[in-house]
Design an enzyme around this catalytic site. Structure first.
Site, PDB file in Angstrom:
ATOM      1  N   HIS A 107       0.849  -1.189   0.000  1.00 57.91           N
ATOM      2  CA  HIS A 107       0.000   0.000   0.000  1.00 57.91           C
ATOM      3  C   HIS A 107       0.884   1.238   0.000  1.00 57.91           C
ATOM      4  CE1 HIS A 107      -4.080  -1.453   0.041  1.00 57.91           C
ATOM      5  NE2 HIS A 107      -3.798  -2.333   0.985  1.00 57.91           N
ATOM      6  N   ASP A 143      -0.182   7.185  -3.628  1.00 54.79           N
ATOM      7  CA  ASP A 143      -1.300   6.831  -4.499  1.00 54.79           C
ATOM      8  C   ASP A 143      -1.600   7.923  -5.519  1.00 54.79           C
ATOM      9  OD1 ASP A 143      -1.689   4.375  -3.403  1.00 54.79           O
ATOM     10  OD2 ASP A 143      -3.454   4.892  -2.244  1.00 54.79           O
TER      11      ASP A 143
END
Length: 387
Positions: free
Chosen positions: A135, A165
């Site tokens: 992540h 992200d």
């Protein structure tokens, strides 16, 4: 709800994008493309997936949701039918998954040689960790970026998932897609865009590499010019427990800052490193004498480089943000406008996020010219939910 292609108002009007639904950076990239006028069709698994979906999920705005069972060869054939008339495909699966399902780059480019095939991953399409789960914070950790984040010397502070992200991920995917589209217009050939968060984050953090190469950078937090090491580039608490941001770097801005703060005659020389802590304490003590709003009234619109730190629920009401309509209420949700802005082909918000995966299956597939939609629904290759 009905759908028609070519209704976008931004500079990407007429661009056709097939999105294989994912989470985080890939839907954010497709939100940007849709915001800027592209026709994006979002292909989701029946029932949706974790961490995404619903009428409040702004990352899914601007495009219809189609539910296809991608384990069904007929559904995969439908994806390839969409690809045949598309300019771009975006997917965010682990390397090799799209190939196993039957719509990897080779299969898609065979159907449409000019297709730009955008791939969004954390680690990239190759390398020893390419098949490992991860992540945002994991990706930015190994690039050297996370180590320097935060003003706490004891440990790094991660800024939710903004840097990886969306900073190093979706932003660079969009850049890559647009660059490949530009090249395809000349060559007539598509290509694969391998957008990896590790690559984008390292590139995003190039200035730190420059500081390190210059020899004057300390690899520790709160020790450098832009990480809280300088008292005139830091965050300070006010009397009401709120905070102000101070970025008074240049001499003329700093001089105005200390004047408006009221410490012009008492502040030690800011270039005297032996008095850095003394200057920081004076600034901190002074800020605690007034509330955030009182300081706002003093610094508002000046060159002192001071701004209040607002909650996102407050940001829409700041005079500057309000004047530019950075946030608007659309379909009952307060949300950011498309960005950036254009003088002639300004983008506007269109469809709200789908209430669920497959809310627009029939309408969207028909708008894209897919044949026998009724048959796909009857045989379970496609799913339509009741809104």
């Amino acid at each position: 709800m009905t759908f028609a292609l070519g209704q976008g108002t931004g500079p990407l009007k007429g661009l056709k994008v097939v999105e294989i639904a994912g989470i985080g950076p890939s839907p954010h990239a497709c939100m940007i493309l849709a915001d800027l006028g592209a026709d994006v069709i979002r292909v989701e698994r029946p029932g949706g997936q974790m961490l995404t979906g619903g009428s409040h999920d702004l990352l899914n705005r601007g495009r219809p949701s189609v539910a296809l069972n991608l384990k069904d060869p007929e559904a995969v054939a439908t994806v390839l039918d969409l690809v045949e008339q598309a300019d771009v495909l975006v997917e965010g699966m682990r390397p090799g998954v799209a190939e196993r399902l039957g719509f990897g780059p080779e299969a898609c480019l065979e159907r449409n040689p000019r297709l730009v095939y955008g791939r969004m991953t954390g680690w990239g399409q190759d390398g020893p960790w390419s098949q490992a789960a991860g992540h945002d914070m994991n990706y930015i950790a190994i690039t050297g970026t996370l180590h320097g984040l935060g003003q706490v010397k004891e440990k790094p502070q991660f800024p939710t998932n903004l840097v990886g992200d969306f900073g190093g991920g979706s932003t660079y995917l969009v850049i890559g897609i647009l660059a490949a589209i530009f090249e395809a217009q000349a060559s007539g050939k598509g290509q694969v865009v391998d957008a990896a968060i590790v690559d984008g984050t390292a590139n995003l953090n190039a200035m730190t590499s420059a500081f390190l190469a210059g020899g004057g950078f300390k690899e520790e937090r709160a020790a450098n010019l832009l990480d809280g090491g300088a008292p005139y580039y830091d965050i300070y608490e006010t009397a009401d427990g709120e905070h102000m941001s101070v970025g008074a770097l240049e001499p003329q801005f700093y001089d105005l800052f200390v004047k408006l703060l009221g410490i012009e005659g008492t502040a030690p020389d800011r270039w005297d490193l032996a008095k850095t802590d003394e200057l920081r304490e004076l600034i901190a003590t002074t800020f605690k004498t007034k509330t955030r709003d009182e300081w706002c009234a003093i610094f508002d619109g000046t060159d002192a480089c001071v701004a209040p730190i607002l909650r996102i629920s407050e940001a829409k009401d700041h005079p500057h943000i309000k004047a530019r309509e950075v946030f608007v209420e659309h379909e009952g949700i307060v949300q950011p406008q498309p960005a950036p802005r254009f003088s002639r082909t300004q983008a506007t918000l269109s469809h709200p996020p789908a209430p669920g995966a497959g809310a627009h299956t029939r309408e969207a597939l028909e708008a894209w010219g897919v044949k026998d939609v009724d048959g796909l629904l009857e045989r379970g290759a496609a799913v339509q939910i009741t809104q």
